[in-house]
Design an enzyme around this catalytic site. Structure first.
Site, short mmCIF file in Angstrom:
data_model
loop_
_atom_site.label_atom_id
_atom_site.label_comp_id
_atom_site.label_asym_id
_atom_site.label_seq_id
_atom_site.Cartn_x
_atom_site.Cartn_y
_atom_site.Cartn_z
N ARG A 276 -16.44 5.77 2.44
CA ARG A 276 -16.83 7.20 2.42
C ARG A 276 -16.82 7.78 0.79
O ARG A 276 -17.55 8.29 0.63
CB ARG A 276 -15.83 8.00 3.23
N TYR B 225 -4.76 7.65 -6.43
CA TYR B 225 -6.19 8.24 -6.63
C TYR B 225 -6.02 9.68 -6.94
O TYR B 225 -6.95 10.49 -7.24
CB TYR B 225 -6.69 8.23 -5.31
N ASP C 267 2.29 3.18 2.85
CA ASP C 267 1.01 4.14 2.79
C ASP C 267 1.52 5.54 2.55
O ASP C 267 1.90 6.03 1.34
CB ASP C 267 0.41 4.04 4.17
N HIS D 170 1.03 5.60 -1.34
CA HIS D 170 0.49 6.62 -2.00
C HIS D 170 1.81 7.34 -2.34
O HIS D 170 2.33 8.19 -1.47
CB HIS D 170 -0.43 7.57 -1.32
N GLU E 83 -10.27 3.05 9.80
CA GLU E 83 -8.86 3.76 10.17
C GLU E 83 -8.85 4.25 11.36
O GLU E 83 -8.05 4.39 12.14
CB GLU E 83 -8.08 4.11 8.95
N HIS F 5 0.75 -1.24 -0.15
CA HIS F 5 -0.12 0.05 0.08
C HIS F 5 0.80 1.23 0.11
O HIS F 5 1.46 1.48 1.07
CB HIS F 5 -0.91 0.02 1.17
N HIS G 105 -5.65 -0.94 6.68
CA HIS G 105 -5.86 -0.70 8.03
C HIS G 105 -6.73 -1.66 8.88
O HIS G 105 -6.11 -2.36 9.58
CB HIS G 105 -6.08 0.60 8.03
N ARG H 24 -4.72 15.44 6.92
CA ARG H 24 -5.64 15.29 5.53
C ARG H 24 -5.72 16.58 4.75
O ARG H 24 -5.47 16.54 3.49
CB ARG H 24 -6.89 14.49 5.51
N GLN I 161 2.90 11.39 -1.78
CA GLN I 161 2.79 11.67 -0.22
C GLN I 161 4.23 11.85 0.27
O GLN I 161 4.60 12.37 1.28
CB GLN I 161 2.09 10.86 0.72
N HIS J 286 -11.83 3.65 -3.00
CA HIS J 286 -11.03 4.18 -2.03
C HIS J 286 -11.49 3.77 -0.71
O HIS J 286 -10.51 3.50 0.29
CB HIS J 286 -11.14 5.73 -2.08
C1 NGQ Z 1 -5.37 8.57 1.67
N1 NGQ Z 1 -4.51 8.01 3.60
O1 NGQ Z 1 -6.28 8.34 0.99
O2 NGQ Z 1 -4.41 9.03 1.09
C2 NGQ Z 1 -5.64 8.36 3.10
C3 NGQ Z 1 -6.21 9.61 3.61
C4 NGQ Z 1 -8.60 9.26 3.61
C5 NGQ Z 1 -4.32 7.26 4.69
N2 NGQ Z 1 -5.18 7.16 5.47
C6 NGQ Z 1 -7.19 10.07 3.30
N3 NGQ Z 1 -3.29 7.01 5.28
O3 NGQ Z 1 -8.62 8.52 4.03
O4 NGQ Z 1 -9.61 10.24 3.34
ZN ZN Z 2 -3.79 4.63 2.06
#
Ligand code: NGQ
Ligand code: ZN
Length: 450
Positions: A209, A120, A318, A57, A233, A55, A267, A81, A60, A206
């Site tokens: 949500r 994403y 992550d 991103h 998470e 996992h 998570h 975030r 980041q 994703h």
């Molecule tokens: C993300 N990252 O999509 O990058 C998520 C945060 C979310 C982590 N959870 C954003 N580490 O979950 O809305």
């Molecule tokens: Zn993530």
């Protein structure tokens, strides 16, 4: 044809001594244990299979360590975030590619040989799709190709701001698709992967949500590859899900989606004992990201109960705040030790090495989650890591003891070489393109900040 020779190697069948590895066209053509080195063999001490990083991103990585100053209100995952969305706003395709390449070099140097990119960030800075809707997927593929890491690309379906199909907010505009545009994105992503050896295509709603269960059902047929989703998470996510549906996120997901061994639940931090057992029995892999979960203040995964119920897990970097394969395994175990005030928790049974158990679990769980091959075996790509036996913490270590030394007692410099498809990408702990990739990363950061 290449021949490598190791004093010992952690094969898919277990540890073996005096192992000659014959590589043909990137694939392990033969593994001969108990055979002396032949003249011309390149000799090394201990071989491990490369670990999957299930996992990431990648983008980041650009602001790693830059969100550690306390803000005006209680800092949390949600304030982080917001900072992450502000960073996203400034990235162009060239930047995304340069940042991903930097992250992938660091992953290879850390001993990860495959990455699951949970991708994403799709659209332009104004939220409009690029002329090729898969432009940024192609940039990820280019970064993987340039650095040599094996890629499982997980294009992310993201349509809503929160549970029940709420409208997304401004900060999310670059992520948004509907089912139709996501179908085109998947086609473009598949084209981008075509030239990459060992690449896999999956997909990722994703989170509950960002995607409704109807949308999840609609996109699942777009690939036969792995399916990943973020779930449970943060406690706020659990509370919001309960308020909306009367069910907790993992419970809701298990009740409303065909979760099975094709799935990886990222998570899954907050579960009741019942959810923990149900998730384990579903066959889905738990995608644990221990360093990021600690950094973001997520909580602690109920690992002993999950593993006792037969659950499989792997690890991911992550947010890429720190890219460290051994460090993920160490943090996973240390969180459990702190929570349970105990030692050698994830070894699970008497006489087992914690380091070896963590490594082997992450190898198999990661391969299941990313569609890669689980370890060193004939027919698998020659994705091999050698330990730097000159490190004092590895002195005289063998077998499982070397894994315990690497996971728990080495901060830096534990890895000597990394081969992908038999090609030596990392030597003396340094990726062969480290400097050039760093230059492009530096230029991208300068553009983003200015
Ligand atoms: C993300 N990252 O999509 O990058 C998520 C945060 C979310 C982590 N959870 C954003 N580490 O979950 O809305
Ligand atoms: Zn993530």
């Amino acid at each position: 044809m290449t021949r490598l020779w190791f004093e010992s190697a952690f094969l898919a069948t277990g540890w073996a001594q005096d192992v000659a590895v014959t590589v043909e066209n990137g694939i392990i053509a033969a593994l001969d244990a108990g055979s002396p080195p032949a003249p011309g063999d390149e000799r090394h001490a201990i071989a491990l299979p490369g670990l999957p990083n299930l996992h990431s991103h990648a983008f980041q990585r650009a602001f790693a360590g830059a969100t550690e100053v306390r803000g005006p209100t209680g800092d949390s995952f949600w304030t982080w975030r917001e900072a992450m969305y502000r960073a996203v706003d400034r990235m162009d395709p060239e930047d995304v590619e340069a940042i991903a390449a930097q992250a992938y070099v660091e992953m290879l140097e850390a001993g990860f040989t495959r990455v699951g990119e949970f991708h994403y960030l799709h659209h332009g800075r104004d939220g409009r799709p690029y002329a090729d809707i898969g432009e940024l997927s192609a940039r990820i593929a280019s970064a993987a190709e340039a650095t040599g890491i094996a890629l499982t690309l997980l294009p992310v379906f993201y349509a809503h701001g929160s549970f029940g199909g709420q409208a997304p907010n401004h900060g999310q505009r670059r992520f948004i698709n509907d089912v139709e545009s996501f179908g085109r994105l998947m086609q473009s992503a598949a084209r981008a992967l075509a030239p990459l050896p060992d690449a896999m295509l999956g997909l990722a709603p994703h989170s509950l949500r960002a995607a409704t269960s109807e949308e999840i059902a609609a996109i699942l047929p777009l690939t036969e590859g792995p399916v990943h989703i973020h779930v449970a998470e943060q406690m706020k996510e659990v509370e919001d899900c309960l308020a909306w549906s009367g069910r907790r996120p993992v419970e809701y997901l298990l009740d409303n989606a065909p979760v099975d061994a094709r799935w990886c639940l990222i998570h899954a931090t907050h579960m009741t004992p019942d959810e923990t057992v149900r998730m384990a029995r579903s066959g889905a892999v738990a995608g644990l990201c221990p360093i990021t979960e600690a950094n973001l203040g997520d909580g602690i995964f109920p690992a002993p109960a999950f593993v006792a119920a037969g659950g499989a897990y792997g690890v991911g970097s992550d947010s890429n705040v720190l890219i460290d394969a051994a460090g993920e395994l160490r943090q996973l175990e240390y969180s459990q030790r702190l929570a349970h005030r105990a030692r050698n928790v994830l070894a699970m049974s008497e006489g087992r090495s914690t380091g070896a158990t963590l490594f082997d679990s992450a190898l198999r769980g990661g391969a299941q989650a990313l569609g890669g091959s689980p370890g060193l075996a004939v027919g698998a790509p020659a994705d091999i890591v050698s330990l730097a036996m000159g490190h004092p913490a590895l002195e005289g270590r063998q077998g499982d003891g070397a894994l315990d030394g690497w996971v728990f007692a080495v901060a830096q410099g534990g890895i000597d070489c990394v081969w992908r498809r038999g090609e030596k990408l990392v030597e003396g702990g340094r990726h062969r393109h480290r400097e050039a990739v760093r230059q492009r990363f530096r230029a991208a950061l300068a553009r983003i900040v200015s």
